[in-house]
Design a protein around this motif. Structure first.
Motif, PDB file in Angstrom:
ATOM      1  N   PRO A   1      -6.175   6.748   2.988  1.00  0.00           N
ATOM      2  CA  PRO A   1      -6.700   5.778   1.910  1.00  0.00           C
ATOM      3  C   PRO A   1      -7.267   4.442   2.406  1.00  0.00           C
ATOM      4  CG  PRO A   1      -4.560   6.741   1.215  1.00  0.00           C
ATOM      5  CD  PRO A   1      -4.667   6.995   2.711  1.00  0.00           C
ATOM      6  N   MET A   2      -8.354   4.061   2.054  1.00  0.00           N
ATOM      7  CA  MET A   2      -8.784   2.767   2.439  1.00  0.00           C
ATOM      8  C   MET A   2      -8.458   1.740   1.365  1.00  0.00           C
ATOM      9  SD  MET A   2     -12.756   1.552   3.324  1.00  0.00           S
ATOM     10  CE  MET A   2     -13.216  -0.089   3.690  1.00  0.00           C
TER      11      MET A   2
ATOM     12  N   GLY B   1       0.858  -1.219  -0.082  1.00  0.00           N
ATOM     13  CA  GLY B   1       0.055  -0.046   0.025  1.00  0.00           C
ATOM     14  C   GLY B   1       0.868   1.367   0.029  1.00  0.00           C
ATOM     15  N   THR B   2       2.207   1.138  -0.243  1.00  0.00           N
ATOM     16  CA  THR B   2       2.974   2.473  -0.259  1.00  0.00           C
ATOM     17  C   THR B   2       2.740   3.067  -1.460  1.00  0.00           C
ATOM     18  OG1 THR B   2       4.850   1.019  -1.081  1.00  0.00           O
ATOM     19  CG2 THR B   2       4.536   1.121   1.176  1.00  0.00           C
TER      20      THR B   2
ATOM     21  N   ASN C   1       0.089  12.003   1.654  1.00  0.00           N
ATOM     22  CA  ASN C   1       1.203  11.302   2.387  1.00  0.00           C
ATOM     23  C   ASN C   1       0.654  10.430   3.591  1.00  0.00           C
ATOM     24  OD1 ASN C   1      -0.081  13.427   4.028  1.00  0.00           O
ATOM     25  ND2 ASN C   1       1.668  14.345   4.813  1.00  0.00           N
ATOM     26  N   GLN C   2      -0.648  10.180   3.582  1.00  0.00           N
ATOM     27  CA  GLN C   2      -1.061   9.155   4.796  1.00  0.00           C
ATOM     28  C   GLN C   2      -0.905   7.843   4.253  1.00  0.00           C
ATOM     29  OE1 GLN C   2      -1.613   9.998   7.687  1.00  0.00           O
ATOM     30  NE2 GLN C   2      -2.959  11.746   7.882  1.00  0.00           N
ATOM     31  N   THR C   3      -0.793   7.082   5.276  1.00  0.00           N
ATOM     32  CA  THR C   3      -0.643   5.507   5.045  1.00  0.00           C
ATOM     33  C   THR C   3      -1.913   5.149   4.899  1.00  0.00           C
ATOM     34  OG1 THR C   3      -0.690   5.143   7.488  1.00  0.00           O
ATOM     35  CG2 THR C   3       1.498   5.356   6.219  1.00  0.00           C
ATOM     36  N   PRO C   4      -2.013   3.997   3.878  1.00  0.00           N
ATOM     37  CA  PRO C   4      -3.591   3.544   3.684  1.00  0.00           C
ATOM     38  C   PRO C   4      -3.593   2.491   5.010  1.00  0.00           C
ATOM     39  CG  PRO C   4      -1.719   2.194   2.496  1.00  0.00           C
ATOM     40  CD  PRO C   4      -1.080   3.388   3.235  1.00  0.00           C
ATOM     41  N   VAL C   5      -5.132   2.286   5.005  1.00  0.00           N
ATOM     42  CA  VAL C   5      -5.522   1.453   5.980  1.00  0.00           C
ATOM     43  C   VAL C   5      -6.226   0.146   5.388  1.00  0.00           C
ATOM     44  CG1 VAL C   5      -7.645   1.060   7.621  1.00  0.00           C
ATOM     45  CG2 VAL C   5      -6.223   3.237   7.799  1.00  0.00           C
TER      46      VAL C   5
ATOM     47  N   PRO D   1     -11.014   9.639  16.115  1.00  0.00           N
ATOM     48  CA  PRO D   1     -10.228   9.642  14.888  1.00  0.00           C
ATOM     49  C   PRO D   1      -8.845   9.152  14.752  1.00  0.00           C
ATOM     50  CG  PRO D   1     -11.219  11.745  15.773  1.00  0.00           C
ATOM     51  CD  PRO D   1     -11.586  10.792  16.690  1.00  0.00           C
ATOM     52  N   LEU D   2      -8.486   8.681  13.720  1.00  0.00           N
ATOM     53  CA  LEU D   2      -7.373   7.988  13.497  1.00  0.00           C
ATOM     54  C   LEU D   2      -6.267   8.645  13.769  1.00  0.00           C
ATOM     55  CD1 LEU D   2      -8.308   5.510  10.456  1.00  0.00           C
ATOM     56  CD2 LEU D   2      -8.634   5.096  12.881  1.00  0.00           C
ATOM     57  N   PRO D   3      -4.993   8.359  14.058  1.00  0.00           N
ATOM     58  CA  PRO D   3      -3.976   9.117  13.997  1.00  0.00           C
ATOM     59  C   PRO D   3      -3.196   9.110  12.676  1.00  0.00           C
ATOM     60  CG  PRO D   3      -3.222   6.779  14.763  1.00  0.00           C
ATOM     61  CD  PRO D   3      -4.654   6.999  14.563  1.00  0.00           C
ATOM     62  N   PRO D   4      -2.249  10.391  12.501  1.00  0.00           N
ATOM     63  CA  PRO D   4      -1.573  10.097  11.356  1.00  0.00           C
ATOM     64  C   PRO D   4      -0.379   8.957  11.429  1.00  0.00           C
ATOM     65  CG  PRO D   4      -0.777  11.868  12.932  1.00  0.00           C
ATOM     66  CD  PRO D   4      -1.985  11.172  13.548  1.00  0.00           C
TER      67      PRO D   4
END
Length: 537
Positions: A216-217, A124-125, A172-176, A469-472
């Motif tokens: 991103p999901m 997911g990168t 720049n957010q990591t995917p879930v 809320p989810l963390p960065p």
């Protein structure tokens, strides 16, 4: 590829199919070709929904060639190794980068011209949905399709919903990464059909609306085929190799107990799903997105009584735990509700005729029948009874309702309680959102209670993220659990029949509320609108 090499690969694949057939399953022709590396590949049968295209849909397939019918490692073998499930393709999610001639789905199926076909990886990168949208594409076709061929029926459609998204996940957010496991093949595969596609639609919708707090999901799907051991193997693979931190919208009616120990040990939550097995009410890691299953039995019993049918029969299947639970709940509460169970019979879902049961139910004076069997069996039951001149009021089991039985004239008036909103209704803004989203992203996807159940699970996931809320940076299972414990008396804006409450400890709060659907003039509708009914015992 030379002719001799081609023949060798076909021979090897055929040999593998014989071995698998000896274990009680059989590979389809398309999967034999896929195993041999010839033909189109990417079939969508037992293997779940494969990814095609960019990350905009947020979808990969956890069982690609994997769930081609090969027997998965059982609990004992999986418990200590942590290895990829037997027969599974490693690195799932990178298929978009594979040459189309190798039997994988073409990356061009859902990526705008010039987009990097390797943009979606299992880790997911790579570029997220916002990158794909920036090139003007609405995302991939989402379904497993042969190379160069059309997408699987019901899969998210390229170009559908191409309007600019209200918000996109932060680049720049990591995917879930979220898993979805269902019994999409096997004896009840017809009833669960489309659940994996709707899981993709949920991801697509979430990503088009800013992601999960900017993350991103991505969704990986797998088909357990009704096998608990296979479900465990798929879940282990999703968590340990694909990076899934939760499951969502699982329709594992037969296989759902298999991963229970693993999920509890690793504290991996199951966010919404069919809710039909007792594990949903018992396990601290299973979080239902609708009414408890007991409510379905009570709803059928009370519904028949309210229609004037005090004397009732129960016809229930031998194959599934749920059928026996239905019968036990109805029997235990009949006297409290003022109902007489005058006849009961346990039957097989493979039974071609129900004449004997119809005759006995009629002789015992039953004017209403609770039918805890699958949709096709309900149709055969009603035809058998009609041939005897017996036309009782039928109450079906929630997820057994499929569109194919709507054309059976002897089922006119059939009703069924539902744990989630009436799947054809659009009478509230949130029901209308479901109907519009399904039409926008997967217009050929057949509507059903199972498909609506997965959408409700997605609504629960969104409520979870809103609650905490989810963390960065990296998101963990613990972050989602924190959000789940904020859910208190929440009916998901009317998408759940019962208000949901999740506690970190102690027994679950179960509320027996439900909706009704009914078959009239070969169409499903909501006889009482979107009003839930409750049974307080």
């Amino acid at each position: 590829m030379t002719k001799s090499r081609l023949m060798l690969r076909l021979a090897a694949a055929l040999a593998a199919s014989v071995l698998v057939a000896g274990c009680g399953t059989r590979l389809s022709d398309a999967r034999i070709e896929a195993a041999a590396g010839v033909g189109g590949g990417g079939g969508g049968g037992g293997g779940g929904q494969a990814a095609t295209g960019s990350a905009a849909a947020g979808v990969t397939d956890s069982a690609g060639v994997t769930d081609s019918g090969a027997t998965a490692a059982g609990p004992s073998s999986a418990a200590g190794t942590g290895a990829t499930p037997t027969g599974s393709a490693t690195g799932t999610g990178t298929a978009a980068a594979s040459p189309a001639g190798a039997g994988s789905a073409s990356p061009a199926a859902g990526v705008a011209a010039g987009a990097n076909p390797a943009a979606r990886t299992a880790s997911g990168t790579a570029a997220g949905p916002s990158a794909a949208q920036g090139k003007g594409t609405a995302g991939p076709s989402g379904g497993a399709a042969k190379s160069g061929g059309p997408a699987a029926p019901g899969a998210p459609t390229p170009g559908a919903g191409a309007a600019p998204a209200p918000g996109s996940p932060a680049a720049n957010q990591t995917p879930v990464i979220i898993g979805n496991v269902g019994d999409y093949s096997g004896i009840i595969g017809t009833l669960m059909k489309g659940g994996n596609v709707m899981a993709q639609v949920v991801a697509r919708y979430v990503n088009d609306h800013g992601g999960l707090n900017g993350h991103p999901m991505q969704v990986v799907t797998g088909d357990a085929g009704g096998d608990p051991a296979r479900a465990l193997s798929i879940v282990r693979d999703m968590v340990e190799n694909k990076g899934a931190i939760a499951l969502m919208g699982n329709l594992w009616v037969f296989s759902g107990t298999g991963p229970r120990g693993y999920l509890e040990e690793h504290r991996i939550p199951v966010i919404g799903g069919d809710g039909t097995m007792r594990v949903w009410d018992q396990s601290p890691m299973y979080f239902s997105s609708g009414s408890p299953y007991e409510a379905m039995s009570l709803g059928a019993e009370k519904g028949l009584l309210d229609l004037g049918h005090k004397k009732q029969a129960i016809i229930y299947c031998v194959e599934a735990e749920q059928c026996g639970v239905w019968r036990n709940v109805a029997k235990a509460n009949a006297q409290k509700l003022g109902v007489e169970i005058v006849y009961e019979a346990q039957v097989s879902l493979a039974q071609p005729d129900f004449t004997a049961e119809c005759i006995q139910a009629q002789r015992n004076g039953a004017t209403g029948i609770q039918s805890a069997v699958d949709g096709p069996s309900i149709a055969r039951l009603s035809k058998s009874c009609a041939q005897q001149g017996y036309k009782p009021q039928y109450m079906g089991i929630s997820l057994a309702i499929i569109d194919s039985i709507s054309k059976e004239p002897t089922l006119e008036g059939l009703m069924a309680p539902q744990g989630n909103f009436p799947f054809t209704s659009a009478s509230t803004p949130f029901e209308a959102e479901y109907q519009a989203t399904r039409q926008q992203y997967a217009p050929t996807l057949a509507n059903s209670p199972a498909v609506a159940t997965v959408w409700a699970a997605g609504a629960l996931l969104r409520a979870v993220v809103k609650g905490a809320p989810l963390p960065p940076g990296k998101v963990t299972s613990a972050d989602l659990l924190k959000g789940l414990y904020t859910i208190k008396d929440n009916n998901l804006n009317g998408l759940s029949g019962a208000p949901l409450t999740f506690n970190e400890s102690g027994p679950k709060k179960l509320v027996n509320c439900f909706f009704y659907i009914q078959l009239k003039a070969a169409k499903w509708g909501a006889p009482y609108g979107s009003k839930p009914f409750c049974v307080d015992l």
